[in-house]
Write an enzyme that holds these catalytic residues in place. Sequence first.
Site, mmCIF file in Angstrom:
data_model
loop_
_atom_site.group_PDB
_atom_site.id
_atom_site.type_symbol
_atom_site.label_atom_id
_atom_site.label_comp_id
_atom_site.label_asym_id
_atom_site.label_seq_id
_atom_site.Cartn_x
_atom_site.Cartn_y
_atom_site.Cartn_z
ATOM 1 C CB SER A 21 -2.844 8.857 0.837
ATOM 2 O OG SER A 21 -2.016 7.718 0.985
ATOM 3 C CG HIS A 46 -6.368 8.247 3.540
ATOM 4 N ND1 HIS A 46 -7.381 8.315 2.963
ATOM 5 C CD2 HIS A 46 -6.175 7.393 2.725
ATOM 6 C CE1 HIS A 46 -8.350 7.697 2.739
ATOM 7 N NE2 HIS A 46 -6.956 7.518 2.328
ATOM 8 C CG ASP A 48 -4.926 4.067 0.952
ATOM 9 O OD1 ASP A 48 -6.300 4.293 1.352
ATOM 10 O OD2 ASP A 48 -4.139 4.928 0.521
ATOM 11 C CG MET A 50 -4.971 -1.186 1.057
ATOM 12 S SD MET A 50 -3.850 -1.571 -0.658
ATOM 13 C CE MET A 50 -4.052 0.495 -1.018
ATOM 14 C CG HIS A 79 -10.001 4.372 2.661
ATOM 15 N ND1 HIS A 79 -9.050 3.653 1.167
ATOM 16 C CD2 HIS A 79 -10.584 2.789 2.036
ATOM 17 C CE1 HIS A 79 -10.197 3.766 0.150
ATOM 18 N NE2 HIS A 79 -10.644 3.021 1.248
ATOM 19 C CG MET A 81 -9.198 -0.292 0.681
ATOM 20 S SD MET A 81 -7.806 0.299 -0.408
ATOM 21 C CE MET A 81 -7.470 1.795 1.214
ATOM 22 C CG MET A 150 -12.917 3.966 -3.372
ATOM 23 S SD MET A 150 -11.525 4.974 -2.431
ATOM 24 C CE MET A 150 -10.290 4.422 -3.599
ATOM 25 C CG ASP A 188 -8.451 7.674 -1.318
ATOM 26 O OD1 ASP A 188 -7.053 8.060 -1.906
ATOM 27 O OD2 ASP A 188 -8.291 6.731 -0.340
#
Length: 241
Positions: A21, A46, A48, A50, A79, A81, A150, A188
């Site tokens: 991550s 990965h 994230d 957001m 990913h 979000m 998640m 995750d």
Amino acid sequence: MPTPESQCPITTDKKISIAPSVMCADLCNLETDIRELEKSGINLLHFDLMDAHFVPNMPIGLALIEQLRQKTDCAFDIHLMVQNNDFFVEAVANIGVQQVAVHAESAIHLDRTLSVIQGHGIKAGVALNPATPLSAIAYVIDRLDFVLIMTVNPGFAGQKLVPATLQKISDCQAFLNERSVNLPIEVDGNVSFENIPKMVAAGADILVGGSSSVFHKSGSRAENIQQIHQVISVGLAKRGV
Ligand code: DX5
Ligand code: ZN
């Protein structure tokens, strides 16, 4: 740069992948971290992404992903979000990524969004918050390339596992089996050395490695990845593979 189709390490052969991550890496020395991960055999990263609306955080942005795209051949696992999935899907597709997960809780037109992702030649997944039932994927299951369970509430690294999510991984595997669907399950959140055997035994195929494993302070990136491989074997033995 890898093409979406050719380099995506997501497979359905039940081989376990480790996806570090990036938000947990040393963001001031990211290239050094990436090189060390590559030397340890990592081929999937990965991210994230957001927006500070769907979740109250914004650790990394599009410019970082775009610049890193030029620096590594690793496949990029995004990913999302975010509230505005369609904006971010187009943005990451233009950068050149290999798989994208959207949250069932934020994608109003989930079926359409998955089809847009796949229209770009990108693998499409649905991410489920800990409290979201598996039934959220029932009517899109035929177009999914992977499921992202998640195991913490999304938004922040360094959280403790939500205990019910271990059962949810098993339930997800059973849910897929009942429908004769063979999809990788990505997990995750607090994917730690301690939790990995239980997660793999329950059916996890892609492990997002954050502050509790790949970037754990107790060892170097290489040492941590070696330890992850050891605990994966423990999980696979429990799974009976
Ligand atoms: C949480 C993120 C994770 C996070 C995991 O919302 O999706 O990818 O980086 O890191 P740890 O291992 O700290 O839970
Ligand atoms: Zn994530």
